[in-house]
Design a protein around this motif. Structure first.
Motif, PDB file in Angstrom:
ATOM      1  N   ALA A  73      -2.870   2.899  -8.565  1.00  0.00           N
ATOM      2  CA  ALA A  73      -2.177   2.102  -8.344  1.00  0.00           C
ATOM      3  C   ALA A  73      -1.943   1.511  -6.566  1.00  0.00           C
ATOM      4  CB  ALA A  73      -0.823   3.023  -7.792  1.00  0.00           C
ATOM      5  N   ARG A  74      -2.324   2.251  -5.938  1.00  0.00           N
ATOM      6  CA  ARG A  74      -2.802   1.168  -4.607  1.00  0.00           C
ATOM      7  C   ARG A  74      -3.719  -0.068  -4.457  1.00  0.00           C
ATOM      8  NH1 ARG A  74      -0.580   0.692  -0.356  1.00  0.00           N
ATOM      9  NH2 ARG A  74      -1.241   0.019   1.404  1.00  0.00           N
ATOM     10  N   ALA A  75      -4.689   0.031  -5.483  1.00  0.00           N
ATOM     11  CA  ALA A  75      -4.881  -0.970  -5.794  1.00  0.00           C
ATOM     12  C   ALA A  75      -3.667  -2.067  -6.367  1.00  0.00           C
ATOM     13  CB  ALA A  75      -5.789  -1.090  -6.605  1.00  0.00           C
ATOM     14  N   ASP A  76      -2.963  -1.928  -6.790  1.00  0.00           N
ATOM     15  CA  ASP A  76      -2.167  -2.950  -7.710  1.00  0.00           C
ATOM     16  C   ASP A  76      -0.574  -3.619  -5.935  1.00  0.00           C
ATOM     17  OD1 ASP A  76      -2.986  -2.334  -9.955  1.00  0.00           O
ATOM     18  OD2 ASP A  76      -1.279  -1.525 -11.165  1.00  0.00           O
ATOM     19  N   SER A  77      -0.980  -2.366  -5.399  1.00  0.00           N
ATOM     20  CA  SER A  77       0.258  -2.070  -4.181  1.00  0.00           C
ATOM     21  C   SER A  77      -0.074  -3.078  -3.467  1.00  0.00           C
ATOM     22  CB  SER A  77       0.607  -1.409  -3.681  1.00  0.00           C
ATOM     23  OG  SER A  77      -0.185  -0.486  -3.050  1.00  0.00           O
ATOM     24  N   MET A  78      -2.113  -3.599  -3.220  1.00  0.00           N
ATOM     25  CA  MET A  78      -2.424  -4.150  -2.406  1.00  0.00           C
ATOM     26  C   MET A  78      -2.298  -5.515  -2.925  1.00  0.00           C
ATOM     27  SD  MET A  78      -2.699  -3.305   0.621  1.00  0.00           S
ATOM     28  CE  MET A  78      -3.142  -4.569   0.840  1.00  0.00           C
ATOM     29  N   SER A  79      -2.951  -5.560  -3.984  1.00  0.00           N
ATOM     30  CA  SER A  79      -2.845  -6.570  -4.835  1.00  0.00           C
ATOM     31  C   SER A  79      -1.455  -8.001  -4.797  1.00  0.00           C
ATOM     32  CB  SER A  79      -2.776  -6.890  -5.830  1.00  0.00           C
ATOM     33  OG  SER A  79      -4.473  -6.597  -6.529  1.00  0.00           O
ATOM     34  N   ALA A  80      -0.287  -6.695  -4.886  1.00  0.00           N
ATOM     35  CA  ALA A  80       1.183  -7.552  -4.905  1.00  0.00           C
ATOM     36  C   ALA A  80       1.540  -7.885  -3.572  1.00  0.00           C
ATOM     37  CB  ALA A  80       2.198  -5.993  -5.133  1.00  0.00           C
ATOM     38  N   ASN A  81       0.792  -7.152  -2.716  1.00  0.00           N
ATOM     39  CA  ASN A  81       0.981  -7.576  -0.592  1.00  0.00           C
ATOM     40  C   ASN A  81       0.234  -8.533  -0.707  1.00  0.00           C
ATOM     41  OD1 ASN A  81       2.348  -5.634   0.026  1.00  0.00           O
ATOM     42  ND2 ASN A  81       0.936  -4.241   0.878  1.00  0.00           N
ATOM     43  N   PHE A  82      -0.790  -9.278  -0.823  1.00  0.00           N
ATOM     44  CA  PHE A  82      -1.659 -10.396  -0.914  1.00  0.00           C
ATOM     45  C   PHE A  82      -0.256 -11.237  -1.489  1.00  0.00           C
ATOM     46  CE2 PHE A  82      -5.536  -7.304  -1.353  1.00  0.00           C
ATOM     47  CZ  PHE A  82      -5.332  -6.924  -0.470  1.00  0.00           C
ATOM     48  N   GLN A  83      -0.161 -11.457  -2.584  1.00  0.00           N
ATOM     49  CA  GLN A  83       0.608 -12.106  -3.315  1.00  0.00           C
ATOM     50  C   GLN A  83       2.208 -12.343  -2.353  1.00  0.00           C
ATOM     51  OE1 GLN A  83       0.508 -14.175  -6.064  1.00  0.00           O
ATOM     52  NE2 GLN A  83       1.611 -14.870  -5.363  1.00  0.00           N
ATOM     53  N   ARG A  84       2.883 -11.393  -1.858  1.00  0.00           N
ATOM     54  CA  ARG A  84       4.457 -10.857  -0.939  1.00  0.00           C
ATOM     55  C   ARG A  84       3.379 -12.334   0.242  1.00  0.00           C
ATOM     56  NH1 ARG A  84       8.103  -7.470   1.238  1.00  0.00           N
ATOM     57  NH2 ARG A  84      10.034  -8.328   1.180  1.00  0.00           N
ATOM     58  N   LEU A  85       2.129 -11.773   0.345  1.00  0.00           N
ATOM     59  CA  LEU A  85       1.941 -12.321   1.497  1.00  0.00           C
ATOM     60  C   LEU A  85       2.042 -13.417   2.019  1.00  0.00           C
ATOM     61  CD1 LEU A  85       1.320 -12.808   5.350  1.00  0.00           C
ATOM     62  CD2 LEU A  85      -0.818 -11.917   3.979  1.00  0.00           C
ATOM     63  N   SER A  86       1.520 -14.004   0.538  1.00  0.00           N
ATOM     64  CA  SER A  86       0.960 -15.477   0.892  1.00  0.00           C
ATOM     65  C   SER A  86       2.541 -16.408  -0.161  1.00  0.00           C
ATOM     66  CB  SER A  86       0.728 -15.942  -1.070  1.00  0.00           C
ATOM     67  OG  SER A  86       0.450 -17.088  -1.244  1.00  0.00           O
ATOM     68  N   ASP A  87       3.307 -15.972  -0.145  1.00  0.00           N
ATOM     69  CA  ASP A  87       4.687 -16.413  -1.013  1.00  0.00           C
ATOM     70  C   ASP A  87       5.472 -16.546   0.279  1.00  0.00           C
ATOM     71  OD1 ASP A  87       3.587 -15.709  -3.721  1.00  0.00           O
ATOM     72  OD2 ASP A  87       4.960 -14.441  -4.413  1.00  0.00           O
ATOM     73  N   LEU A  88       5.315 -15.667   1.111  1.00  0.00           N
ATOM     74  CA  LEU A  88       6.165 -14.809   2.244  1.00  0.00           C
ATOM     75  C   LEU A  88       5.744 -16.135   2.556  1.00  0.00           C
ATOM     76  CD1 LEU A  88       7.854 -11.706   2.539  1.00  0.00           C
ATOM     77  CD2 LEU A  88       8.993 -13.824   1.009  1.00  0.00           C
ATOM     78  N   SER A  89       4.303 -16.537   3.430  1.00  0.00           N
ATOM     79  CA  SER A  89       4.222 -17.117   4.082  1.00  0.00           C
ATOM     80  C   SER A  89       4.758 -18.632   3.973  1.00  0.00           C
ATOM     81  CB  SER A  89       3.592 -17.191   4.163  1.00  0.00           C
ATOM     82  OG  SER A  89       2.362 -15.715   4.905  1.00  0.00           O
ATOM     83  N   ALA A  90       4.663 -19.369   2.821  1.00  0.00           N
ATOM     84  CA  ALA A  90       5.144 -20.275   1.966  1.00  0.00           C
ATOM     85  C   ALA A  90       6.326 -20.684   2.941  1.00  0.00           C
ATOM     86  CB  ALA A  90       4.410 -20.597   1.279  1.00  0.00           C
ATOM     87  N   ASP A  91       7.115 -20.019   2.427  1.00  0.00           N
ATOM     88  CA  ASP A  91       8.387 -19.477   2.694  1.00  0.00           C
ATOM     89  C   ASP A  91       8.598 -19.934   4.096  1.00  0.00           C
ATOM     90  OD1 ASP A  91       9.546 -19.173   0.188  1.00  0.00           O
ATOM     91  OD2 ASP A  91       9.774 -17.383   0.321  1.00  0.00           O
ATOM     92  N   LEU A  92       8.186 -19.240   5.100  1.00  0.00           N
ATOM     93  CA  LEU A  92       8.602 -19.375   6.530  1.00  0.00           C
ATOM     94  C   LEU A  92       7.765 -20.598   6.800  1.00  0.00           C
ATOM     95  CD1 LEU A  92       9.203 -17.419   8.966  1.00  0.00           C
ATOM     96  CD2 LEU A  92       6.923 -16.952   9.503  1.00  0.00           C
ATOM     97  N   ASN A  93       6.657 -21.115   6.384  1.00  0.00           N
ATOM     98  CA  ASN A  93       5.659 -22.593   6.759  1.00  0.00           C
ATOM     99  C   ASN A  93       7.021 -22.728   6.743  1.00  0.00           C
ATOM    100  OD1 ASN A  93       3.887 -21.724   7.489  1.00  0.00           O
ATOM    101  ND2 ASN A  93       2.742 -21.627   5.576  1.00  0.00           N
ATOM    102  N   ALA A  94       8.182 -23.483   5.531  1.00  0.00           N
ATOM    103  CA  ALA A  94       8.541 -24.553   5.416  1.00  0.00           C
ATOM    104  C   ALA A  94       9.764 -23.778   6.001  1.00  0.00           C
ATOM    105  CB  ALA A  94       9.308 -24.055   3.241  1.00  0.00           C
ATOM    106  N   LEU A  95      10.834 -23.067   6.632  1.00  0.00           N
ATOM    107  CA  LEU A  95      11.797 -22.954   7.412  1.00  0.00           C
ATOM    108  C   LEU A  95      11.285 -22.940   8.725  1.00  0.00           C
ATOM    109  CD1 LEU A  95      12.731 -19.706   5.304  1.00  0.00           C
ATOM    110  CD2 LEU A  95      14.008 -22.332   4.783  1.00  0.00           C
ATOM    111  N   GLN A  96      10.946 -22.439   8.902  1.00  0.00           N
ATOM    112  CA  GLN A  96      10.220 -22.553  10.872  1.00  0.00           C
ATOM    113  C   GLN A  96      10.532 -23.893  10.900  1.00  0.00           C
ATOM    114  OE1 GLN A  96       6.067 -20.732  11.736  1.00  0.00           O
ATOM    115  NE2 GLN A  96       7.304 -19.148  12.315  1.00  0.00           N
ATOM    116  N   GLY A  97      11.681 -23.891  12.489  1.00  0.00           N
ATOM    117  CA  GLY A  97      11.774 -25.080  13.331  1.00  0.00           C
ATOM    118  C   GLY A  97      12.942 -26.198  12.039  1.00  0.00           C
TER     119      GLY A  97
END
Length: 168
Positions: A73-97
């Motif tokens: 379960a922890r491996a699944d949640s960490m994998s989801a964290n990796f994906q969410r970080l990737s997705d949200l980082s892309a969103d932040l890069n687009a929106l920043q500034g």
């Protein structure tokens, strides 16, 4: 007379709604930045733990997933964290500034349901006093009034189609 009043009300409703976009999107972007920062911290700690054991991220996830039900379960949640970080980082890069007009064109980057809900929960609508707020209010007024005017015209045409001819 009633139709014009309704169009005016719809216009004002659109103005109030649209005028909130600049501030709401700015607050969403702030929350997005905080979420990305926190996810980066969690991922960095995981990667540091893996590195201490000379494991890659994938090897560490694989070992964790074989550690019983909790480990899986922890491996699944960490994998989801990796994906969410990737997705949200892309969103932040687009929106920043980006200013409010640019953010309006970047709506697909304002769609994380958790962030949207948390931003909405703490958001307090206000009267827009900035140029951007006024512009969005004018746009909202126009869209709201236009949409109701179209619906009104459409309903009148439908009504004429079903009206019975008067007997002579």
């Amino acid at each position: 007379m009633i139709a014009r009043t309704l169009v005016l009300v719809a216009g004002f409703g659109g103005a109030v709604g649209f005028s909130q976009f600049p501030e709401f999107s700015q607050q969403y972007t702030q929350r997005l930045g905080g979420t990305v920062d926190e996810l980066q911290r969690v991922v960095a700690e995981f990667d540091a733990d893996a590195a201490k054991l000379n494991l890659t991220r994938d090897e560490a996830i694989d070992q964790l997933s074989q550690g019983g039900a909790f480990g899986a379960a922890r491996a699944d949640s960490m994998s989801a964290n990796f994906q969410r970080l990737s997705d949200l980082s892309a969103d932040l890069n687009a929106l920043q500034g980006a200013g409010p007009f640019t953010r309006a064109s970047l709506l697909p980057h304002l769609t994380d349901p958790v962030l949207m809900e948390r931003t909405w929960d703490s958001y307090k609508p206000a009267v827009p006093v900035t140029f951007e707020g006024g512009t969005f209010a004018a746009l909202g007024f126009g869209i709201g009034a236009f949409m109701l005017a179209i619906l009104n015209g459409f309903s009148r045409r439908i009504g004429r189609l079903f009206r019975r001819p008067k007997p002579a």
